[in-house]
Scaffold this active site. Structure first.
Site, PDB file in Angstrom:
ATOM      1  N   SER A 138       0.954  -1.322   0.067  1.00  0.00           N
ATOM      2  CA  SER A 138       0.048   0.055   0.223  1.00  0.00           C
ATOM      3  C   SER A 138       0.828   1.216   0.119  1.00  0.00           C
ATOM      4  CB  SER A 138      -0.796  -0.117   1.527  1.00  0.00           C
ATOM      5  OG  SER A 138      -1.419   1.143   1.536  1.00  0.00           O
ATOM      6  N   TYR A 163      -1.619  -0.524  10.931  1.00  0.00           N
ATOM      7  CA  TYR A 163      -2.061  -1.095   9.648  1.00  0.00           C
ATOM      8  C   TYR A 163      -0.795  -0.798   8.640  1.00  0.00           C
ATOM      9  CZ  TYR A 163      -3.611  -1.246   4.571  1.00  0.00           C
ATOM     10  OH  TYR A 163      -3.617  -1.434   3.400  1.00  0.00           O
ATOM     11  N   LYS A 167       2.497  -3.252   6.642  1.00  0.00           N
ATOM     12  CA  LYS A 167       2.604  -3.468   5.164  1.00  0.00           C
ATOM     13  C   LYS A 167       4.413  -2.976   5.162  1.00  0.00           C
ATOM     14  CE  LYS A 167      -1.272  -4.397   3.590  1.00  0.00           C
ATOM     15  NZ  LYS A 167      -1.662  -5.669   3.031  1.00  0.00           N
TER      16      LYS A 167
HETATM   17  C1  UD1 Z   1      -5.978   4.610   3.615  1.00  0.00           C
HETATM   18  C2  UD1 Z   1      -4.454   4.311   3.259  1.00  0.00           C
HETATM   19  C3  UD1 Z   1      -4.462   3.245   2.286  1.00  0.00           C
HETATM   20  C4  UD1 Z   1      -5.403   2.085   2.727  1.00  0.00           C
HETATM   21  C5  UD1 Z   1      -6.892   2.679   3.193  1.00  0.00           C
HETATM   22  C6  UD1 Z   1      -7.677   1.315   3.640  1.00  0.00           C
HETATM   23  C7  UD1 Z   1      -3.119   6.379   3.293  1.00  0.00           C
HETATM   24  C8  UD1 Z   1      -2.462   7.309   2.623  1.00  0.00           C
HETATM   25  N1  UD1 Z   1      -4.011   5.586   2.730  1.00  0.00           N
HETATM   26  O1  UD1 Z   1      -6.619   5.485   2.453  1.00  0.00           O
HETATM   27  O2  UD1 Z   1      -3.371   2.748   1.905  1.00  0.00           O
HETATM   28  O3  UD1 Z   1      -5.534   0.946   1.787  1.00  0.00           O
HETATM   29  O4  UD1 Z   1      -6.677   3.631   4.037  1.00  0.00           O
HETATM   30  O5  UD1 Z   1      -8.828   1.672   4.226  1.00  0.00           O
HETATM   31  O6  UD1 Z   1      -2.604   6.076   4.246  1.00  0.00           O
HETATM   32  N2  UD1 Z   1     -12.928  11.158   3.413  1.00  0.00           N
HETATM   33  C9  UD1 Z   1     -13.814  11.834   3.652  1.00  0.00           C
HETATM   34  N3  UD1 Z   1     -15.061  11.490   4.129  1.00  0.00           N
HETATM   35  C10 UD1 Z   1     -15.347  10.300   4.466  1.00  0.00           C
HETATM   36  C11 UD1 Z   1     -14.140   9.257   4.169  1.00  0.00           C
HETATM   37  C12 UD1 Z   1     -13.296   9.817   3.684  1.00  0.00           C
HETATM   38  O7  UD1 Z   1     -13.711  13.158   3.564  1.00  0.00           O
HETATM   39  O8  UD1 Z   1     -16.398   9.808   4.824  1.00  0.00           O
HETATM   40  C13 UD1 Z   1     -11.747  11.755   2.814  1.00  0.00           C
HETATM   41  C14 UD1 Z   1     -10.386  11.204   3.749  1.00  0.00           C
HETATM   42  O9  UD1 Z   1     -10.262  12.329   4.714  1.00  0.00           O
HETATM   43  C15 UD1 Z   1      -9.324  11.310   2.715  1.00  0.00           C
HETATM   44  C16 UD1 Z   1     -10.106  10.615   1.362  1.00  0.00           C
HETATM   45  O10 UD1 Z   1     -11.202  10.674   1.452  1.00  0.00           O
HETATM   46  O11 UD1 Z   1      -8.695  12.267   2.410  1.00  0.00           O
HETATM   47  C17 UD1 Z   1      -9.718   9.353   1.243  1.00  0.00           C
HETATM   48  O12 UD1 Z   1      -9.781   8.393   2.406  1.00  0.00           O
HETATM   49  P1  UD1 Z   1     -10.089   6.870   2.483  1.00  0.00           P
HETATM   50  O13 UD1 Z   1     -10.937   6.397   1.280  1.00  0.00           O
HETATM   51  O14 UD1 Z   1     -10.371   6.593   3.984  1.00  0.00           O
HETATM   52  O15 UD1 Z   1      -8.817   6.283   2.219  1.00  0.00           O
HETATM   53  P2  UD1 Z   1      -7.333   6.686   2.558  1.00  0.00           P
HETATM   54  O16 UD1 Z   1      -7.400   6.967   4.090  1.00  0.00           O
HETATM   55  O17 UD1 Z   1      -6.751   7.827   1.933  1.00  0.00           O
END
Ligand code: UD1
Length: 351
Positions: A138, A163, A167
């Site tokens: 990841s 987590y 990795k």
């Molecule tokens: C993280 C990990 C990724 C992992 C994944 C598993 C990092 C950079 N990435 O992804 O390696 O495979 O988790 O779950 O560590 N968001 C909102 N509202 C929501 C949900 C998400 O605004 O309700 C935003 C988050 O703040 C983020 C983006 O959407 O900025 C993506 O979030 P998400 O889909 O949870 O993935 P990551 O946290 O990037």
């Protein structure tokens, strides 16, 4: 062409063991492998999934995939799979716990599960002389990277979560365990996997409430939740929201097939190699929501909320190495991700 007991030797060389075969990325990869002529055996104990993807795979490909309901932390049961299938030519190891927040609350669970299962797979690869291993890694291994886009040699910072630590450690365990063994291995560092199969028959089915952005968007749109929150719009980015590299699950799937072929054809320079898998472009949370609203032709009920602890501000891939070496090219855009995920959400809600 050689035939042994009526079987084509090329076919005998192409049996692959998929761990986590009923999970999101595992199940989509099985489809791509079957479409490229591979025979697949799956192992999944349904911790975060169920048997449903196996029937979807059958519907899409007409092939019934055998699944062992085995906990990979159980070495004896894991070994039995290798004994039953002495002709496995490669293992793709997806099985792992992957919820970042849960890993912060239960670090020991994550260390035990993700690392013991990997160690058992490594032990079996060594003992049964499995030539090829591909590991689900990841972008989380980079932590809060200093440079963007991140290349495979961008220095890794502290993992932001247990987590992420599993990795980082997992990659090191693989690298070190290859010495003196017959196995070659690749770690594929996924950025943000999302989207669903074009058939609308298969996609992401979070067992617990979704936490990742794309399923949160589709669950909000379909009414499973009243509204969603954008976690922060005051970051130092072009619109204030976090930036990620969203990659379609079928693009990820094809990268696994290509990585396996690359190893099978001996194109690797060293026993252990690493590739980033993203589309090489950052998309902000607000841009992702706009893309969804455009393809679904509806307004999403969202509000701006506080930052989510542990979020990386911006991360996206330099994916040139995978494009050049694996001859892989991602084909799906953020709009494709949203449209396939939306069709899947509507279908799974009806079912
Ligand atoms: C993280 C990990 C990724 C992992 C994944 C598993 C990092 C950079 N990435 O992804 O390696 O495979 O988790 O779950 O560590 N968001 C909102 N509202 C929501 C949900 C998400 O605004 O309700 C935003 C988050 O703040 C983020 C983006 O959407 O900025 C993506 O979030 P998400 O889909 O949870 O993935 P990551 O946290 O990037």
């Amino acid at each position: 062409m050689f035939y042994i007991c009526g079987a084509n030797i090329d076919d005998l060389m192409k049996k692959v063991l998929i761990t986590g075969g009923t999970g999101f990325i595992g199940s989509h990869t099985i489809i791509d492998l079957i479409n490229h002529g591979y025979e697949v055996v799956s192992v999944d104990n349904y911790t975060n999934s169920n048997a449903k993807p196996l029937s979807s795979i059958k519907e899409i490909t007409t092939v019934a995939v055998q699944n062992y309901v085995v906990d990979l932390c159980d070495l004896t049961a894991t070994e039995q799979i290798f004994k039953d299938h002495p002709d496995i030519t490669g293992v793709i190891h997806f099985a792992a716990l992957k919820a970042v927040g849960e890993s912060v609350a239960k670090p020991i669970l994550y260390f035990k599960n993700n690392l013991n299962s990997l160690l058992n797979i490594l032990e079996c690869c060594r003992k049964y002389e499995i030539p090829n291993l591909i590991f689900s890694s990841s972008c989380t291994v980079y932590g809060n990277a200093d440079e963007l886009p991140v290349t495979e040699s961008t220095p890794q910072k502290e993992a932001e979560s247990p987590y992420g630590r599993t990795k980082q450690i997992g990659e090191q365990l693989i690298k070190d365990s290859l010495k003196g063994s017959k196995t070659n291995a690749i770690s594929l560092r996924y950025f943000n996997p999302a989207g669903a199969h074009r058939s609308g028959l298969m996609g992401e089915s979070p067992v617990n409430p979704a936490q990742n952005l794309v399923p949160v968007i589709t669950e909000t749109a379909i009414g499973k939740r009243d509204e969603m929150t954008v976690f922060g719009d005051d970051y130092d980015t072009r619109d204030g929201s976090c930036i990620r590299d969203y990659i379609h699950v079928m693009d990820l799937a094809s990268a696994h097939t290509k990585a396996l072929e690359y190893l099978l054809q001996g194109e690797n320079d060293s026993a252990y190699e690493v590739f980033n898998l993203g589309i090489g472009a950052g998309v902000s949370v607000l841009e992702a929501i706009n893309a969804f609203e455009k393809v679904a032709e509806l307004k999403l009920n969202y509000k701006i909320g506080p930052r989510r602890p542990g979020d990386v501000i911006a991360i996206y891939a330099d994916d040139q190495l995978a494009r050049e070496r694996l001859k892989w090219k991602p084909e799906y855009s953020i709009e494709d991700i949203m449209s396939t995920a939306w069709i899947w959400e509507q279908n799974r809600t009806k079912a």
